[in-house]
Scaffold this active site. Structure first.
Site, mmCIF file in Angstrom:
data_model
loop_
_atom_site.group_PDB
_atom_site.id
_atom_site.type_symbol
_atom_site.label_atom_id
_atom_site.label_comp_id
_atom_site.label_asym_id
_atom_site.label_seq_id
_atom_site.Cartn_x
_atom_site.Cartn_y
_atom_site.Cartn_z
ATOM 1 N N ALA A 8 -9.355 4.506 -0.997
ATOM 2 C CA ALA A 8 -8.353 4.949 -0.027
ATOM 3 C C ALA A 8 -8.439 4.155 1.267
ATOM 4 C CB ALA A 8 -8.555 6.430 0.272
ATOM 5 N N HIS A 9 -7.401 4.315 2.083
ATOM 6 C CA HIS A 9 -7.348 3.705 3.410
ATOM 7 C C HIS A 9 -8.448 4.287 4.302
ATOM 8 C CE1 HIS A 9 -3.307 2.816 1.912
ATOM 9 N NE2 HIS A 9 -3.259 1.846 2.813
#
Length: 139
Positions: A8-9
């Site tokens: 994920a970011h």
């Protein structure tokens, strides 16, 4: 057995694993990968290469935060490059989804987990309805 990569970011993947462990207990076969500012698709694919090389499982499920975001696109690029491996990719990372996967991963392959998550995923989103509480109180 299925190992899980959380991708994920920012630091979401690491935090998601830690939050899952608060509730479920240790999740040693969950591998967080962070996509950080200044990194690109190629860097994320390299991180996937390094992480999958350490995994000794029948299948790998990659759970990303956003459909069509860089983590998701890098996962797809990795899976296409390694079509000989059993790799499945899901977007929509959330704590309820992580916990659902945690309950299944030891006894199910990635295909079974994906089918289950697609089936129950919508049930992990709820809304508060004050009118329902008021009706209960009237009874």
């Amino acid at each position: 057995m299925t190992d899980v990569i959380l991708l994920a970011h920012g630091k979401l993947a690491t935090a998601m694993k830690a939050s899952g462990e608060m509730i479920f207990g240790e999740l040693p076969d969950f591998h967080p990968i962070e996509f950080l500012v200044g990194e690109g698709l190629d860097t994320v694919v390299e991180k996937l290469e390094e992480t999958v090389a350490t995994i000794n499982a029948d299948s790998v499920l990659i759970l990303t935060d956003i459909f069509s975001g860089t983590p998701y696109n890098a996962s797809c690029a990795y899976a296409m490059k390694h079509s000989d491996k059993e790799i499945r990719i899901l977007s929509g990372m959330s704590l309820p989804i992580v916990l659902e996967i945690a309950t299944m991963r030891e006894n199910a392959n990635a295909d079974a987990i994906v089918a289950h998550i697609l089936d129950v995923g919508k049930d992990t989103i709820r809304t508060f309805e004050l009118s329902a509480i008021e009706q209960e109180e009237e009874l």
